[in-house]
Design a protein around this motif. Structure first.
Motif, mmCIF file in Angstrom:
data_model
loop_
_atom_site.group_PDB
_atom_site.id
_atom_site.type_symbol
_atom_site.label_atom_id
_atom_site.label_comp_id
_atom_site.label_asym_id
_atom_site.label_seq_id
_atom_site.Cartn_x
_atom_site.Cartn_y
_atom_site.Cartn_z
ATOM 1 N N SER A 22 -6.425 0.824 -4.700
ATOM 2 C CA SER A 22 -5.086 1.158 -5.168
ATOM 3 C C SER A 22 -4.916 2.640 -5.396
ATOM 4 O O SER A 22 -3.822 3.172 -5.299
ATOM 5 N N VAL A 27 -2.301 3.743 -0.622
ATOM 6 C CA VAL A 27 -1.622 2.751 -1.438
ATOM 7 C C VAL A 27 -0.499 3.345 -2.270
ATOM 8 O O VAL A 27 0.329 2.648 -2.797
ATOM 9 N N ARG A 38 3.931 -1.706 1.016
ATOM 10 C CA ARG A 38 3.381 -2.347 -0.170
ATOM 11 C C ARG A 38 4.472 -2.652 -1.190
ATOM 12 O O ARG A 38 4.440 -3.688 -1.860
ATOM 13 N N GLN A 41 6.243 -5.683 0.220
ATOM 14 C CA GLN A 41 5.398 -6.862 0.063
ATOM 15 C C GLN A 41 5.376 -7.305 -1.392
ATOM 16 O O GLN A 41 5.463 -8.496 -1.699
ATOM 17 N N LEU A 62 5.555 -1.831 -6.212
ATOM 18 C CA LEU A 62 4.134 -1.486 -6.161
ATOM 19 C C LEU A 62 3.370 -2.225 -7.249
ATOM 20 O O LEU A 62 2.264 -2.721 -7.022
ATOM 21 N N TYR A 65 2.765 -5.681 -6.192
ATOM 22 C CA TYR A 65 1.724 -5.732 -5.163
ATOM 23 C C TYR A 65 0.334 -5.660 -5.789
ATOM 24 O O TYR A 65 -0.580 -6.396 -5.404
ATOM 25 N N HIS A 70 -3.494 -7.586 -5.127
ATOM 26 C CA HIS A 70 -4.796 -6.937 -5.312
ATOM 27 C C HIS A 70 -5.599 -7.591 -6.429
ATOM 28 O O HIS A 70 -6.751 -7.979 -6.260
#
Length: 234
Positions: A22, A27, A38, A41, A62, A65, A70
């Motif tokens: 990250s 990222v 990201r 997503q 973020l 995500y 993660h």
């Protein structure tokens, strides 16, 4: 105890790797298309309706995500797959399509058992916003960063056991009562400031989970945790 520690070590290792990924330039949300993918997503996989009013869309995306793809934080800060983490008929551990239960999402209550024989049970906290709009039960961003960087238990939930005495409401030595136990903050503290800001922004955008109405709604070993599970949503 051995099983719990094994789980924590494994989760910590996964989170350290996630933090490394990250914090890499690939990222960060400000790095063009790769960051935008990201964000998109994260917004797509958020399992609950997000309140984006007054929020930074890029940070919310973020943050989603990070915590949903993660580091699956709801696996600890939700009800657990055997209880109500997923909707009925939507449990992937039964080979069914996975659909997160929004009523328990980040509401805490996962019981990790006693930290030592006869000592306090460790339970995950409710991370959803309360009526103030601040997540983690009303903690400011500065407090959130302190928690993530140092593991400080700002709720002072578990007092230290007196020397030679262990009971279900305290934490015995050598465990530090002023630190969060089970939570893998030693790995999470490696996340960048930008990542932590994104996670906080995302947690601010998810719905409030009220949690138990009164302590007696919880099993006896967990009633002490009522203050960190109950939220005043309105």
């Amino acid at each position: 105890m051995r099983r719990k520690l094994t789980c924590v070590v494994s989760l910590s290792a996964a989170i350290i790797l996630a933090g490394m990924a990250s914090s890499s330039p690939r990222v960060r949300a400000q790095d063009g298309d790769d960051g935008e993918s990201r964000i998109q997503q994260g917004l797509a996989i958020a399992p609950v309706h997000l309140n984006l009013d007054g929020k930074n869309r890029a940070l919310v995306g973020l943050g989603s995500y990070i915590v949903n793809a993660h580091v699956p934080c709801n696996e600890c800060h939700g009800a657990g797959p055997a209880i109500a983490q997923f909707l009925p008929g939507q449990n992937p551990y039964f080979g069914q399509p996975a659909v997160i239960n929004p009523a328990t999402y980040f509401g805490g209550g996962r019981d990790f058992g006693a930290i030592a024989p006869g000592a306090a049970h460790i339970i995950s906290r409710n991370l959803t916003p309360d009526k103030t709009g601040l997540p983690v039960g009303g903690h400011t961003y500065a407090e959130f960063v302190q928690i993530m960087r140092t593991g400080a238990d700002l709720d002072n939930l578990h007092p230290a056991c007196p020397t030679g005495i262990v009971n279900a409401s305290c934490v015995p030595a050598p465990f530090r009562a002023n630190l969060l136990q089970t939570m893998p903050w030693p790995g999470l503290r490696n996340l960048t400031d930008h990542d932590l800001r994104a996670i906080y922004e995302y947690l601010s955008a998810i719905p409030c989970v009220a949690g138990p109405v009164k302590p007696s709604d919880l099993p006896a070993p967990l009633q002490y945790a009522f203050p960190v599970l109950h939220n005043d949503c309105f």
